[in-house]
Design a protein around this motif. Structure first.
Motif: not given
Length: 63
Positions: A20-32, A34-36, A44-46
């Motif tokens: 298992q891996l964990t990915i975190r998206f922080y509250p900046n424009d680029e991460d938001e 990518m998260y969306t 998302t896994t596939e």
């Protein structure tokens, strides 16, 4: 419904075999963005696995 023994066996298997891996998206424009994007891809896994496979295949094709 699973018995207690089945739940323990499943838990032991997951601890031993599943990665298992964990990915975190922080509250900046680029991460938001990518998260969306990622959340809109359905499974998302596939989606992530397919991107990794493509990248691995591209690496193999390099001279």
């Amino acid at each position: 419904m699973a018995t207690e023994a089945q739940r323990r066996a499943t838990s032991a298997y997951r601890k031993k075999s599943v990665k298992q891996l964990t990915i975190r998206f922080y509250p900046n424009d680029e991460d938001e963005i990518m998260y969306t994007w990622l959340k809109n891809q359905g499974n998302t896994t596939e989606y992530i696995k397919s991107l990794i496979r493509q990248d691995m295949n591209n690496e193999r094709e390099l001279p």
